[in-house]
Design an enzyme around this catalytic site. Structure first.
Site, PDB file in Angstrom:
ATOM      1  CE  LYS A 169       3.032   7.122  -1.566  1.00  0.00           C
ATOM      2  NZ  LYS A 169       1.792   7.122  -0.792  1.00  0.00           N
ATOM      3  CB  SER A 191     -12.288   6.846   6.962  1.00  0.00           C
ATOM      4  OG  SER A 191     -11.739   5.750   7.638  1.00  0.00           O
ATOM      5  CD  GLU A 245      -5.687  12.636 -11.070  1.00  0.00           C
ATOM      6  OE1 GLU A 245      -6.129  12.767 -12.206  1.00  0.00           O
ATOM      7  OE2 GLU A 245      -4.529  13.001 -10.767  1.00  0.00           O
ATOM      8  CE  LYS A 247       3.188  10.527  -3.522  1.00  0.00           C
ATOM      9  NZ  LYS A 247       3.370  11.377  -2.325  1.00  0.00           N
ATOM     10  N   GLY A 289      -2.187  13.600  -4.177  1.00  0.00           N
ATOM     11  CA  GLY A 289      -3.494  13.599  -3.512  1.00  0.00           C
ATOM     12  C   GLY A 289      -4.622  14.233  -4.305  1.00  0.00           C
ATOM     13  CG  LEU A 349     -13.038   1.663   6.960  1.00  0.00           C
ATOM     14  CD1 LEU A 349     -13.657   2.491   5.853  1.00  0.00           C
ATOM     15  CD2 LEU A 349     -14.109   0.854   7.672  1.00  0.00           C
ATOM     16  N   GLY A 350      -8.711   2.611   6.125  1.00  0.00           N
ATOM     17  CA  GLY A 350      -7.824   3.504   6.877  1.00  0.00           C
ATOM     18  C   GLY A 350      -8.249   4.937   6.620  1.00  0.00           C
ATOM     19  N   GLY A 367      -3.868  13.555   2.866  1.00  0.00           N
ATOM     20  CA  GLY A 367      -4.987  13.851   3.755  1.00  0.00           C
ATOM     21  C   GLY A 367      -6.216  13.081   3.357  1.00  0.00           C
TER      22      GLY A 367
END
Lengths: 433, 433
Positions: A107, A18, A131, A207, A136, A13-14, A304
């Site tokens: 990742k 969130s 995904e 990635k 992101g 829940l970082g 983000g």
């Protein structure tokens, strides 16, 4: 639509966790329409149950014990957004082995253990989607596996680390030195207190391994990828590159020719006309070249809370749809191409070299002789005024040459006394259009 | 993988049809791996069986009678690449009603009859895919329906017509007048002999209707979309726009606020920093803004034999996969949002106006008075030297104003004797970042 909602266990829940909670709550109606069933977050794994949270959640949902999610028969789907290798690896493995579908944004884990975990998922008839692990909010993995599924991908080039792209953009636009640009990025929350993984190119390499494995249908390992970070990039390099029409970016390059692949991460120069050249700030973009489709590019926020959550929840919607159709785990295509790396004789690029030379008669002739001997021809030469006496600075861009040829040139330059210093050298991409 | 190949009926053997034949032939092995079954083109509908073709096909496959495909029980899948409304509409309808899956590249048809055909497909348990109808090789429809499925799309802006983008790029880069740039585009095969659909913006409007319907989950009709083409765009407009930091592009704009939508196509000015601003030549790009994900952009070739064929064959692979899973026709989400257009009081943008004025005392005061009266404030003013005596030219960019306000301003300007001529006006997008 009268069915029970899908019961989800959220691990972490970082920032991203969130965002997932927020998105599932705010888009409830839309998600019901698109997935055909409601989505209900039943339990949330956290390290500290008493910590204050930016998002409102019922405290009764919180747990600090993974088994409360993993051993709960009622939970169909695990969303892993803790990051890092452990305990994420063990949790995802256990979830899949217990027949739970998994969506992850991890990742590090997918770059290291992706092939293994996907194979477990396939065996168990479970979905494993990731995904959010690359770029992101950009749905690039779907583009590779579905949108371009009819084509043979020949190149994937990515600006896949927003932190370094922000730093390089600041260095380019304002002439800010690396250390200051990094400090700015840290102040703005774009870079972590320990920026190593970003700045050294490791994050980008993870990635690129995920992208290359999907695009080339093979199984490459992270440790095989040569990585160079941006710590040594100077604003002078950027300025000289700009004078020659190039932009300096941290680029992940994955190419395939005749079944042989190369994957690398390094600061490289892009021709100003390349679609990636105008990708600035914290944005990410992945350029994909397909034999039939030609040039495509996918652009968006690379990180983000909400962008990454969008990718996670879109995967979640797909799992729920697949559950309705009874086809979970069926979309996984095992890597079917043998892994064959290119040798240094098969990796071709242009190269930018910046050299400090003794300002003596005959130096230029000796210098160009070295390139001629290695059969490397020069495309651009820029003589730069130097304030220090007795030295001259010169910037060269070669025509396309193999890595093998370049190494020969660098060895010879190192032996030549009049070459006082190799200030910098970069691979150059995209100037042939 | 031991199964019989899927039997495909190809309708049309023009540019895209030839590309499909080539791609299916050249990528046979890859397609088998990815789709799980081979793909075999069994019959090809052509107008003239004796015409010479750029692609080699067995003459025995050719037919000039649609019923040879539509009534063939052995054919599972119809690929329609004839273009135009008829006979494509009747053929696709009949194919779907006969239980055949359909892949089409036909934007005209999908813009006009998409909702109806998708509903027939859903009823019959058939797939109807049309990725190639918008932006050629860019997998934008998948991005909207899957990649961003968890998000609420608030804006879609597209450069979705390569012909006009090529013309405008030539006008911008070289100062070539419109008529000459159009002639060049025709010489290069980028524009058709009758360029009306491209130049008048109709082609772009069709694609925007398809995008808006998918992105906003609604059912908009083509005839409701205001369209303005690029015939009146001058190199002066482009030059003045450039001086103010803008690029002129033919832009399809679809936005949604609080459930109300606007869709339009027009030459518009983009702030130089907007991701679409650097999309040049025949390339296409679609910019998508989602409430959660923020800004994304999808870039690639908008037309051409192989790019468009890639989109067609990727759809074909999905149909074949769905057949293996027994889920054809299940992915179609019927439009669930009521259609509610914005009124002119709800459509907001900045506007660029170029005016020829009488060079008299008090004109500027009267002019700015008109804007003030309509409560439209000005962001930029550029006075331009004019060679003709007695006249002055002025370029204005407003702050954000409603279309209703703009109309009021234009009416008042028209009544003002000192305003000799409204040379041009354009909507301005993307300057607020």
């Amino acid at each position: 639509m009268g069915q029970e909602p899908i019961r989800v266990g959220l691990m972490g829940l970082g920032t991203v966790g969130s965002g997932v909670v927020r998105l599932v709550k705010n888009h409830q109606e839309d998600l019901l329409q698109r997935a055909g069933r409601g989505i209900s977050i039943e339990k949330i794994l956290v390290r500290d149950k008493r910590k204050e949270r930016s998002v409102q959640v019922d405290p009764a949902l919180l747990t600090d014990r993974p088994e409360e999610i993993l051993h709960d028969e009622g939970i169909d789907l695990v969303v892993e957004v803790m990051g890092g290798i452990e305990p994420a690896y063990t949790c995802i493995r256990e979830a899949l082995e217990g027949g739970k579908h998994v969506v992850t944004a991890n990742k590090d884990l997918m770059a290291l253990h992706g092939t293994e975990l996907l194979s477990i998922a396939g065996d168990k008839g479970c979905d494993l989607f990731y995904e959010a692990s690359v770029a992101g909010g950009i749905p690039i993995l779907r583009a590779l596996t579905e949108g371009l599924s009819s084509d043979r991908i020949s190149a994937i080039m990515g600006i896949v680390n927003g932190t370094t792209n922000y730093i390089l953009t600041e260095m380019t636009r304002k002439g800010t030195p690396f250390a200051d640009a990094l400090a700015n990025a840290q102040d703005l929350g774009y870079a972590e207190a320990d920026p190593t993984a970003d700045v050294e190119g490791l994050d980008a390499a993870r990635k690129m391994v995920i992208l290359a494995n999907l695009g080339f249908h093979t199984h490459l390992s992270l440790e095989e990828v040569p990585v160079r970070g941006i710590r040594d990039v100077t604003t002078e390099d950027i300025r000289f590159a700009g004078q020659l029409g190039y932009v300096l970016k941290l680029i992940g390059i994955a190419k395939r020719d005749a079944g042989r692949v190369e994957v690398s991460v390094q600061p490289a120069l892009l021709s100003g006309e390349h679609p990636l050249a105008s990708v600035d700030g914290v944005f990410n973009a992945v350029y994909v070249h397909g034999e039939a489709v030609g040039e495509t590019m996918f652009y968006g926020p690379g990180a983000g809370e909400m962008p990454t959550a969008t990718a996670v929840v879109s995967d979640l919607v797909t799992v729920v749809k697949n559950m309705g159709l009874g086809i979970n785990g069926r979309g996984i295509v095992a890597p079917y191409c043998e892994k064959r790396w290119k040798s240094p004789r098969e990796i071709f690029a242009k190269h930018f070299l910046r050299l400090r030379l003794a300002d003596e008669a005959g130096v230029m002739a000796a210098l160009t002789g070295i390139f001629a001997e290695a059969a490397v021809s020069l495309e651009k030469v820029l003589q730069v005024p130097v304030s220090q006496g007795g030295e001259a600075e010169i910037v060269l861009v070669t025509h396309t040459a193999s890595e093998h040829q370049l190494e020969a040139v660098l060895r010879r330059l190192d032996e030549m006394p009049a070459v006082r210093r190799l200030m910098s050298h970069y691979r150059v991409e995209g100037g042939d259009r």
